[in-house]
Design a protein around this motif. Structure first.
Motif, PDB file in Angstrom:
ATOM      1  N   ALA A  80      19.431  -6.721  25.040  1.00 45.32           N
ATOM      2  CA  ALA A  80      20.336  -6.061  25.985  1.00 45.32           C
ATOM      3  C   ALA A  80      21.187  -7.065  26.760  1.00 45.32           C
ATOM      4  CB  ALA A  80      19.510  -5.220  26.964  1.00 45.32           C
ATOM      5  N   GLU A 117      23.185  -3.064  30.285  1.00 45.82           N
ATOM      6  CA  GLU A 117      22.042  -2.531  29.514  1.00 45.82           C
ATOM      7  C   GLU A 117      20.694  -3.103  29.945  1.00 45.82           C
ATOM      8  OE1 GLU A 117      22.255  -2.181  25.192  1.00 45.82           O
ATOM      9  OE2 GLU A 117      24.416  -2.458  25.412  1.00 45.82           O
ATOM     10  N   ARG A 118      20.740  -4.272  30.613  1.00 44.39           N
ATOM     11  CA  ARG A 118      19.477  -4.880  31.021  1.00 44.39           C
ATOM     12  C   ARG A 118      19.144  -4.576  32.487  1.00 44.39           C
ATOM     13  NH1 ARG A 118      23.633  -8.251  30.913  1.00 44.39           N
ATOM     14  NH2 ARG A 118      23.847 -10.089  32.230  1.00 44.39           N
TER      15      ARG A 118
END
Lengths: 153, 379
Positions: free
Chosen positions: B171, B350-351
């Motif tokens: 991610a 995304e992380r």
């Protein structure tokens, strides 16, 4: 118009630098005793009473001079070890797989990092194993005057 | 105390060998990205701290070679030779001195250019240690064995850290090694220095990172949400490996306590939401978690097994993929700070760790974690 490079160049070189390291009075005594008498000496802190091997002039914890010398036996206990599986010719004096250990000599409070040699079965090397120093025939006054430590008993 | 915040961050992608970029190119990319992030011009940066190491750069006074690329012309610029977290500490102190408003801190690294064993061997004392041939990996093997023996931690426990972090890296667009692994993959990977295997070790990486620190007045006007510095602690242990019990990390515990005391943190496990720490090897994530006081000695493996340290867990550790997924030496600590700032802004994409309000960033110097620097930041 400047053309896009087809590939990016990497220049190769080699940094060579003759250098000397002053060992100092404390280390010189240690190496001289190792070379001439196959004896391992440490220094003892007058405050915390810890025996430091390899020896140095100052106890970092108590921040005082360590004037007292203590002779140690060439035997001790393997505190930890690792079996090395890669070879770096510039560094390693043994062919992989070989063993590094930290050895706490009998009577010492700190450890020496060194090779563990004459290992026939890698599985026989355990933390806590008893070891002894094996000295080189031709000694020149360096930590490598101890060839390696080997398992005993 | 004057409040200081991170108001901008920039990172290059970390790669095995970045042949398109010279050292200066890397520094320029990270610097301009951090400036764009902070929406700040180079004129407004009033001082610069660069981070580099002459052995890794293959030249002396390596800092001077990147001053132009760091925008340091006519500015007060200085250098730290050590991990990026220590460079950031110097930058923080400059603002706290009252003489500066905005400090750019930039670190670069090209580990791919030299020989990792020979360069890391050079960190050891030349009189008693160096000629025995220990390097960064074999010394870590000694530490890993000691820690695992003393606290009954298994190689499978360490493998779970590697699996988590390489998964997390998927991610992170800046990460170098992003992949799905199994315990079997890690356990059967090539032995380097037992118990360390290939997948327990961080890769050789090139890259750069930069952060911009600002005083309270400037930070309050910043374009992005400031990540406020709440506490910093640092401490170093004995130089000679044999002087330390390598299973212990007193210096880290001391550094963490100092940082927590400044930040008013009394229960780190409950109060901290996200951690970015310097996991050069898988076992180190477990050791450093314990040193940071998230659990008792020997208990970090259980937290990993239970999924507590996953991105969705109550204590997300290395949601970026950590150092196991990209290890630009020196830069890696600054990358940890950059990642925590993004997390606190809610901009880690995304992380992102949901609801991250308080974060911890950790960096280290020297063999087997001799010196540690701990930062607590919050929204």
């Amino acid at each position: 118009m400047v053309q896009q490079a087809e590939s990016y160049k990497v220049l190769s070189g080699r940094i060579k630098l003759p250098y000397q390291w002053t060992v100092g009075a404390t280390g010189s005594k240690f190496f001289t005793e190792l070379r001439d008498h196959k004896k391992i000496w440490g220094t003892k802190c007058p405050e915390c009473k810890k025996v430091f091997v390899p020896p140095r002039k100052t106890c970092g914890t108590c921040f005082v001079d360590m004037g007292e010398w203590v002779e140690l036996r060439p035997t001790g206990r393997l505190e930890t070890f690792t079996v090395v599986h890669y070879h770096e010719p510039a560094l390693h004096g043994m062919e992989p797989p070989f063993v590094y250990g930290i050895i706490k000599l009998d009577g010492a409070d700190t450890g020496i990092a060194h090779y563990i040699g004459e290992v026939k079965d890698l599985e026989s090397v355990k933390s806590g194993s008893r070891v002894e120093a094996v000295f080189r025939e031709q000694r020149e006054g360096s930590i490598l005057d101890i060839k390696y430590f080997r398992l005993i008993g | 105390m004057e409040r200081v915040a991170i108001i901008g961050v920039g990172q290059t992608k970390y790669e095995r060998q970045k042949t398109e970029d010279s050292f200066a190119d890397l520094v320029y990319e990270a610097t301009t990205k951090a400036m764009a992030d902070a929406e700040i011009t180079i004129e407004e940066i009033d001082n610069v701290v660069t981070i580099s190491n002459d052995f890794w750069d293959g030249r002396t006074i390596s800092s001077m070679a990147v001053m132009d690329a760091a925008g340091a012309a006519n500015k007060n610029a200085s250098t730290v030779e050590g991990d990026g977290t220590f460079g950031a500490l110097y930058g923080l102190m400059r603002i706290l001195s009252g003489s500066y408003r905005t400090t750019l801190v930039v670190a670069h690294s090209k580990s791919s250019m030299g020989s990792l064993p020979i360069i890391t061997n050079s960190m050891f004392d030349p009189i008693y240690y160096r000629s025995v041939g220990l390097d960064g990996i074999s010394s870590a093997g000694l530490q890993a064995r000691r820690y695992m023996d003393k606290y009954l931690v298994t190689e499978e426990d360490c493998a779970l850290v590697s699996i988590k972090n390489h998964h997390n890296a998927k991610a992170n667009p800046y990460a170098q090694l992003a992949t799905e692994l199994t315990v079997e993959d890690v356990m059967s990977s090539r032995a380097l220095a037992e118990p360390i295997k290939l997948w327990d070790a961080s890769p050789i990486s090139d890259g750069a990172a930069a952060i911009i620190l600002a005083c309270e007045n400037r930070a309050k006007k910043s374009a992005k949400k400031p990540a406020w510095v709440k506490g910093v602690g640092y401490c170093a242990d004995a130089y000679y490996l044999g002087d330390r019990d390598l299973a212990e990390m007193d210096a880290l515990s001391t550094a963490a306590k100092k940082a927590y005391s400044m930040a008013g943190i009394t229960e780190p496990f409950k109060e901290i939401d996200v951690v970015e720490l310097y996991d050069a090897f898988s076992y180190q994530e477990l050791m450093w978690m314990e040193g940071l006081g998230f659990c008792d000695r020997g208990k970090a493996a259980k937290l990993v097994q239970e999924g507590v340290t996953q991105r969705q867990g109550s204590l997300a550790v290395n949601p970026s993929g950590g150092v196991l997924s990209a290890h630009p030496v020196l830069t890696a600590g600054l990358a940890r700070l950059a990642e925590t700032a993004l997390q606190l802004r809610g901009e880690a994409e995304e992380r992102q760790v949901e609801g991250a309000k308080t974060a911890l960033a950790h960096g280290m110097n020297g063999s087997c974690g001799q010196g540690h620097c701990v930062w607590v930041l919050s929204q």
